[in-house]
Each structure stands twice: as C-alpha cells, then as structure tokens.
Design an enzyme around this catalytic site. Structure first.
Site, PDB file in Angstrom:
ATOM      1  N   CYS A  69     -43.921  38.141 -22.123  1.00 25.76           N
ATOM      2  CA  CYS A  69     -42.483  38.042 -21.827  1.00 25.76           C
ATOM      3  C   CYS A  69     -42.108  36.591 -21.520  1.00 25.76           C
ATOM      4  O   CYS A  69     -42.082  35.758 -22.414  1.00 25.76           O
ATOM      5  CB  CYS A  69     -42.121  38.991 -20.692  1.00 25.76           C
ATOM      6  N   HIS A  84     -44.743  44.387 -22.177  1.00 26.32           N
ATOM      7  CA  HIS A  84     -45.592  44.211 -20.996  1.00 26.32           C
ATOM      8  C   HIS A  84     -46.784  45.160 -20.996  1.00 26.32           C
ATOM      9  O   HIS A  84     -46.684  46.282 -20.471  1.00 26.32           O
ATOM     10  CB  HIS A  84     -44.767  44.461 -19.725  1.00 26.32           C
ATOM     11  N   GLU A  88     -49.367  45.060 -19.121  1.00 26.25           N
ATOM     12  CA  GLU A  88     -49.836  45.296 -17.751  1.00 26.25           C
ATOM     13  C   GLU A  88     -49.096  46.448 -17.082  1.00 26.25           C
ATOM     14  O   GLU A  88     -49.554  46.982 -16.061  1.00 26.25           O
ATOM     15  CB  GLU A  88     -49.713  44.015 -16.910  1.00 26.25           C
TER      16      GLU A  88
END
Length: 233
Positions: free
Chosen positions: A86, A203, A205
């Site tokens: 990002c 994302h 994660e």
C-alpha cells in the site's frame, strides 16, 4: 531469515506486518526506525501501509527522503528482498525502485474491502508457492491506489512478466467491473526487472490468520521464506 519492518511517521500497518511475519514464518523480525542509516543484517525489508508523513505533497513523496531509504535502495540494488504494501508501494515508486505512480482512485473515494487477485507471475520470490492464474482474496484500504504508467512502461512490464497481481473476479476473470481504483490493466502489484522488489496495494498482512477468516495472505510471506531457504541451500 530475518525481516525488518520500516516505521515512518504515519505508518499504521507496521505492527500488523510484524505480527503477521512472526506468526506465519516463525522468523525473527524487527522494526527499523525511519532515521536508521543501516539495514545490515536483514534478509527482507518490508515497507508497510499507512500515511507516511501524512501523505504531504503526495503519497510516499516525503518518506522517499527518509534516512533509511538510502540503505534500502542500496539493499534492493544488491538483490535484497523488498516488499512494499500500500503506502510502501507508493514509497517504492517515489524512490525509483519501481516504475509508475499511484494516483487518486477513479471514484475519488477511500476504498476498504476485499478484492480478488489473479497471480500473473509465479516465479517471483513473493509468489513461488502459487501457480500462475490462481486467485487469492486480499483486502485493500487506500485512497490513492490507481496505478498508472505511460504506455511504453506498461508494455515493458507486461512483456517482462513484471505484473505479479491483477484485480479479478472470483473466477479469475479480468474486467473493468472488478477494477476497484482504475489501475491500468487492472494492475494490483508489480515487481522490478530483477524480481526482488514487489509493490502491491492490497494488504496480505490483514488476511494471514484463521482468526481473521482468511489466510490467503500467507502466500506472500511463506513464499519469501521458501525463496530464502532455497537460496541458502
């Protein structure tokens, strides 16, 4: 394998990245402060999401001049593994480690929802455990994720197999209707020519644990570990 997660003023996904890396890979991981002058001792550097320096001027433009970025750039040019997520992707383009730029989303609104990504490159260090054409579900959260590059640059990206992820539907079909931000050619993530630097807007994660209801993001972190283990024999 040792990971380092860079922390800029305004980073807000640094803790998420550190937790996901430690949980998924079981490898050591540290924070690296933006004023650090060295990244020695690390095998992979992660630039996390957030709003580095408040996105003043434009996203990633100020972070690119943080003291830590000089050693990160040198690390990348020596072949070190670098992952920008990002805002980290935005910083990588500003630093010249990846071509192109990230513009405002086509609808000028902040977007936060799941997206489907088709794996276009299964030989990169970040997707070595995937198969070309496979589909993963990874959330986005950005206001400036509209990837743009001039036509010659886009052509080179496509010809050199540097497009790693592309926005798609559940079945892997690529249409403008599933392009959330207007990115050229539905591009969601690209790598450099050498393949050791990846920038992606979604994302991983945030979808790397069962408790989150989705573990597709594990692909990126496990692939990095597999690549490193293979390199080390």
């Amino acid at each position: 394998m040792k990971f380092g997660v860079v922390v800029f003023p305004g980073s807000n996904c640094d803790a998420d990245c550190l937790h996901a890396i430690k949980t998924v890979t079981g490898q050591p991981v540290d924070y690296i402060w933006h004023k650090s002058g060295s990244v020695d001792g690390y095998d992979c550097i992660v630039l996390p999401g957030g709003f580095s320096y408040g996105d003043y001027l434009r996203c990633g433009a100020v972070a690119r001049f943080s003291p830590v970025m000089s050693p990160v750039i040198e690390f990348a040019r020596r072949g070190g593994l670098v992952l920008g997520i990002c805002n980290g992707f935005q910083v990588l383009t500003e630093a010249g480690l990846l071509p192109g730029a990230l513009h405002r989303n086509k609808n000028l609104s902040f977007l936060c929802h799941d997206t489907y990504l088709r794996v276009e490159n299964d030989i990169s260090p970040f997707t070595s455990l995937a198969s070309r054409g496979s589909v993963i579900k990874v959330p986005i959260a950005h206001g400036e994720g509209n990837y743009f590059a001039d036509s010659d640059t886009v052509r080179r990206l496509e010809e050199n197999n540097q497009v790693v992820f592309r926005y798609c539907d559940y079945n892997g079909e690529i249409t403008q209707g599933v392009n959330p931000n207007g990115s050229v050619n539905n591009i969601a993530g690209i790598c450099n020519e050498q393949g050791n630097v990846l920038g992606m807007m979604p994302h991983p994660e945030r979808c790397a644990e069962e408790i989150l209801g989705n573990i597709d993001g594990q692909l990126i972190f496990k692939s990095l570990l597999e690549t490193w283990q293979r390199r080390c024999g």
